[in-house]
Scaffold this active site. Structure first.
Site, PDB file in Angstrom:
ATOM      1  N   ARG A  63       0.849  -1.190   0.000  1.00  0.00           N
ATOM      2  CA  ARG A  63       0.000   0.000   0.000  1.00  0.00           C
ATOM      3  C   ARG A  63       0.887   1.243   0.000  1.00  0.00           C
ATOM      4  O   ARG A  63       1.589   1.530   0.967  1.00  0.00           O
ATOM      5  CB  ARG A  63      -0.935   0.000   1.214  1.00  0.00           C
ATOM      6  CG  ARG A  63      -1.989  -1.081   1.165  1.00  0.00           C
ATOM      7  CD  ARG A  63      -2.898  -0.919  -0.023  1.00  0.00           C
ATOM      8  NE  ARG A  63      -4.127  -1.701   0.112  1.00  0.00           N
ATOM      9  CZ  ARG A  63      -5.119  -1.636  -0.745  1.00  0.00           C
ATOM     10  NH1 ARG A  63      -5.032  -0.862  -1.818  1.00  0.00           N
ATOM     11  NH2 ARG A  63      -6.201  -2.375  -0.559  1.00  0.00           N
ATOM     12  N   ALA A  75     -10.838  -6.553  -0.473  1.00  0.00           N
ATOM     13  CA  ALA A  75     -11.686  -5.366  -0.423  1.00  0.00           C
ATOM     14  C   ALA A  75     -11.608  -4.623  -1.743  1.00  0.00           C
ATOM     15  O   ALA A  75     -10.697  -4.834  -2.543  1.00  0.00           O
ATOM     16  CB  ALA A  75     -11.231  -4.457   0.714  1.00  0.00           C
ATOM     17  N   GLU A 137      -5.731  -4.984 -13.276  1.00  0.00           N
ATOM     18  CA  GLU A 137      -4.436  -4.612 -13.818  1.00  0.00           C
ATOM     19  C   GLU A 137      -3.747  -3.653 -12.844  1.00  0.00           C
ATOM     20  O   GLU A 137      -4.375  -2.725 -12.336  1.00  0.00           O
ATOM     21  CB  GLU A 137      -4.604  -3.927 -15.177  1.00  0.00           C
ATOM     22  CG  GLU A 137      -3.299  -3.665 -15.874  1.00  0.00           C
ATOM     23  CD  GLU A 137      -3.492  -3.093 -17.270  1.00  0.00           C
ATOM     24  OE1 GLU A 137      -2.598  -2.344 -17.698  1.00  0.00           O
ATOM     25  OE2 GLU A 137      -4.513  -3.388 -17.901  1.00  0.00           O
ATOM     26  N   GLU A 139      -2.780  -4.467  -9.895  1.00  0.00           N
ATOM     27  CA  GLU A 139      -3.035  -4.910  -8.521  1.00  0.00           C
ATOM     28  C   GLU A 139      -2.252  -6.205  -8.282  1.00  0.00           C
ATOM     29  O   GLU A 139      -2.409  -7.164  -9.028  1.00  0.00           O
ATOM     30  CB  GLU A 139      -4.532  -5.152  -8.329  1.00  0.00           C
ATOM     31  CG  GLU A 139      -4.924  -5.555  -6.932  1.00  0.00           C
ATOM     32  CD  GLU A 139      -6.431  -5.687  -6.767  1.00  0.00           C
ATOM     33  OE1 GLU A 139      -6.925  -5.214  -5.740  1.00  0.00           O
ATOM     34  OE2 GLU A 139      -7.100  -6.265  -7.638  1.00  0.00           O
TER      35      GLU A 139
END
Length: 179
Positions: A63, A75, A137, A139
């Site tokens: 992240r 999520a 894409e 991720e």
């Protein structure tokens, strides 16, 4: 006493793919004035998926805002007018490959109402069927399976820091305690 703030003026500062930013000028209850910076967000879902052998399915994901790889429940952001339960099923499949027809809403909450209107809907997914993950894409996620006690320990040790994940795990533990 009323705590409501009356919006006198609202100015859109930024429109993005995920969030918008506006600044509202408000009248406070005691007739003073202030500015409120507000991030508008369409809302999101989180899915606490539990396998047949009672393992929680988390995803490991980098992240950028916190510059860390963290563990969190699958999520994703709600699309325009998307039903949260449908979004939960879509995100579960994309990030983990799991499918189910059994999802139950556990709760919903504001992520941080001091500056955003984002609502998070948390679902419980059981009776999972394995499949192949197909992340969006750009991720990059890795599914991780852990037991409830290990998850609680990781929360206590600060190894799980994501708020929606902590809330979902604690809500699930509460459900187990009631059985």
């Amino acid at each position: 006493m009323s705590f409501e703030e009356k919006t006198l003026k609202s100015e859109r500062i930024y429109e993005g793919k995920i969030v918008n930013l506006r600044v509202d000028t408000v009248e406070l209850p005691q007739k003073k004035y202030s500015k409120r910076e507000i991030i508008e967000h369409a809302g999101a879902v989180g899915i606490l998926a539990v396998t047949k052998d009672q393992k929680i399915v988390l995803v490991k994901q980098f992240r950028k805002p916190v510059e860390e790889t963290i563990l969190e429940i699958p999520a994703g952001k709600l699309e325009a007018k998307e039903n949260p339960a449908d979004c939960a099923l879509r995100e579960l499949g994309e990030e983990t490959g799991y499918k189910t027809s059994k999802v139950k809403k556990l709760l919903e909450f504001y992520s941080s109402p001091g500056f955003t209107n984002e609502v998070l809907h948390i679902y419980l997914a059981e009776d999972l069927e394995e499949g192949i993950a197909h992340p969006d894409e750009g991720e990059f996620v890795e599914p991780v399976h852990i037991g409830i006690e290990e998850a609680l320990e990781k929360i206590t040790k600060g190894e799980i820091k994501d708020a929606k994940t902590i809330i979902a795990i604690l809500a699930y533990k509460n459900i187990l305690n009631m059985l």
